[in-house]
Design an enzyme around this catalytic site. Structure first.
Site, PDB file in Angstrom:
ATOM      1  N   ASP A  72       0.834  -1.474   0.113  1.00 55.06           N
ATOM      2  CA  ASP A  72       0.024   0.155   0.220  1.00 55.06           C
ATOM      3  C   ASP A  72       1.025   1.427   0.358  1.00 55.06           C
ATOM      4  O   ASP A  72       1.362   1.850   0.822  1.00 55.06           O
ATOM      5  CB  ASP A  72      -0.947  -0.185   1.444  1.00 55.06           C
TER       6      ASP A  72
ATOM      7  N   CYS B 297      -3.894   5.300  -2.509  1.00 57.13           N
ATOM      8  CA  CYS B 297      -4.701   5.710  -2.568  1.00 57.13           C
ATOM      9  C   CYS B 297      -5.345   7.129  -3.662  1.00 57.13           C
ATOM     10  O   CYS B 297      -5.527   7.908  -3.043  1.00 57.13           O
ATOM     11  CB  CYS B 297      -5.600   5.985  -0.598  1.00 57.13           C
TER      12      CYS B 297
END
Length: 439
Positions: A315, A369
């Site tokens: 991530d 994100c």
């Protein structure tokens, strides 16, 4: 608190957010902890106003510049009260009366500004599109390339407040039980559209009033983030790495997938984040997680554990463009163009290094994100030819229920299309037998 006192508190909090080089939510948390005398109702109203001001940062600054005024918290609030709330100069004057806990008395200069702004609204036909949509200049061109004719729609969605999403911890409870408990608290809640353990709460309750949060039965986690963790598809008994774990939100979801069996290593280069994560792991009743502080993305630990894990989640640190409605200040703290290039380079190094941990037949998930192609599809497109041991696994194979949210073979979520934060995720598999020279 009186209405005037709440305005003064907002001005003070805005000064803190402007002056402290940390995300607004972290600054806000510290600020309120030092002022525990502020009750939940007042706290909620102050926060609502603060985040509204942050979501209108560029437009308020445009109006102040148009009238030759300094862009500072007090002026921003005065412009907001006039342009967005429609208050008259006399109404504002009664609030800025210099009384105890109230803002200082209006100066003649400030009163003149209010008179000039009266009758106008926050948007103006003379505003550049980037200002009207609160899009920083460094991100405008990449986002236009990404969304093309949908650019305005996507940017407008980023100006809306983010929903409150919860993820049920299956180690401690069920979604049905938590929906019932939230209903008993007088809250409207419903199952998330896609995430199997997700709940969306319609109101904005004080988090301190949610006992299930304290007991580790639920965690606050955007539905998109839950879906990224779901793609890891960790099984009980496996060995898994969350390579950029941060404070452990996805680590928690992964460990729960494994029913507390097997081994999860939460890695990060920030010790403070790992310590916060460790506390969350204990509260959630998860005992299969180990934290590992890395010196860098090429820490020696990676070489020692090469090919030792069934699943690896990367991530990656990113520009955060997908989180702007949740963190409206982030768009103004994000990197300039040169910084974005450095960030993209760092992501590539992190992905290449973490890939070494994946054993033959194992799964590598790269996620951000961000909604910028440079940080997402282009990273995967560059990685795969350089690491022929890996192949992309189409989303329809690993999560057919999410194919409506796919962009090509990858998960691609946006606030406008999915009402989640913006997320990207690519699933890759290491072939069971690496070809000669494979990565």
């Amino acid at each position: 608190m009186t209405p005037a006192a709440r305005l003064q508190a907002t001005i003070e909090l805005m000064h803190e957010v402007d002056s402290v080089p940390r995300p607004a939510d972290a600054v806000v948390s510290v600020w309120f902890r030092a002022r525990r005398y502020i009750g939940n109702t007042d706290r909620g109203q102050i926060l609502e106003l603060l985040y509204a001001l942050l979501r209108h940062h560029a437009r308020l600054g445009w109006w102040l510049a148009r009238h030759g005024r300094e862009d500072k918290p007090r002026n921003r609030l005065l412009a907001w009260l006039t342009l967005k709330e429609g208050r008259t100069p006399d109404q504002i004057k009664r609030l800025f009366d210099g009384g105890r806990f109230a803002p200082a008395i209006l100066t003649d200069h400030e009163h003149a500004l209010l008179v000039k702004l009266q009758g106008s609204t926050i948007d103006h036909p003379g505003m550049p599109e980037e200002v009207r949509l609160e899009c920083p200049s460094w991100a405008a061109d990449p986002l236009r390339r990404r969304f093309k004719e949908a650019f305005s729609q996507e940017m407008a969605a980023l100006l809306t407040p983010a929903p409150l999403d919860l993820r049920v911890n299956p180690i401690k409870s069920t979604r049905e039980a938590m929906l019932g408990a939230l209903k008993d608290l007088g809250l409207r809640a419903q199952p998330s559209a896609l995430a199997p353990f997700g709940i969306r709460v319609q109101e904005r309750p004080s988090l301190a009033s949610l006992p299930m949060l304290k007991h580790g039965e639920v965690e606050i986690q955007d539905e998109g983030s839950q879906l990224v963790a779901m793609l890891v598809d960790a099984r009980p008994g496996e060995r898994v790495v969350d390579f950029c774990a941060g404070a452990g939100g996805k680590t928690l979801a992964i460990a729960a997938q494994m029913n507390n069996k097997g081994h999860v290593v939460a890695c990060d280069v920030m010790e403070g984040r790992l310590k916060r994560g460790a506390e969350r792991f204990r509260q959630a009743g998860l005992h299969n997680i180990q934290t590992r502080l890395l010196a860098s993305e090429t820490d020696r630990w990676i070489k020692r554990h090469k090919g030792g894990f069934d699943r690896v989640l990367v991530d990656a640190p990113c520009s955060g463009t997908g989180t702007w409605r949740r963190n409206p200040d982030a768009r103004w703290r994000a990197p300039e163009e040169q910084g974005l290039d450095k960030l993209v380079s760092l992501q590539a190094r992190i992905l290449a290094s973490a890939a070494r941990l994946v054993k033959p037949g194992g799964r590598l998930v790269y996620a951000t994100c961000s909604m910028l192609s440079e940080e997402n599809e282009e990273q995967v497109s560059a990685f795969l030819p350089a690491h022929p041991a890996f192949r992309a696994v189409p989303l329809r194979e690993v999560a057919p229920q999410l194919t409506s949210s796919a962009h090509s073979d990858y998960l691609s979520l946006t606030p406008a299309r999915n009402d989640t934060d913006g997320f990207f995720a690519a699933v890759m598999q290491r072939e069971a037998v690496s070809p000669p020279g494979g990565g």
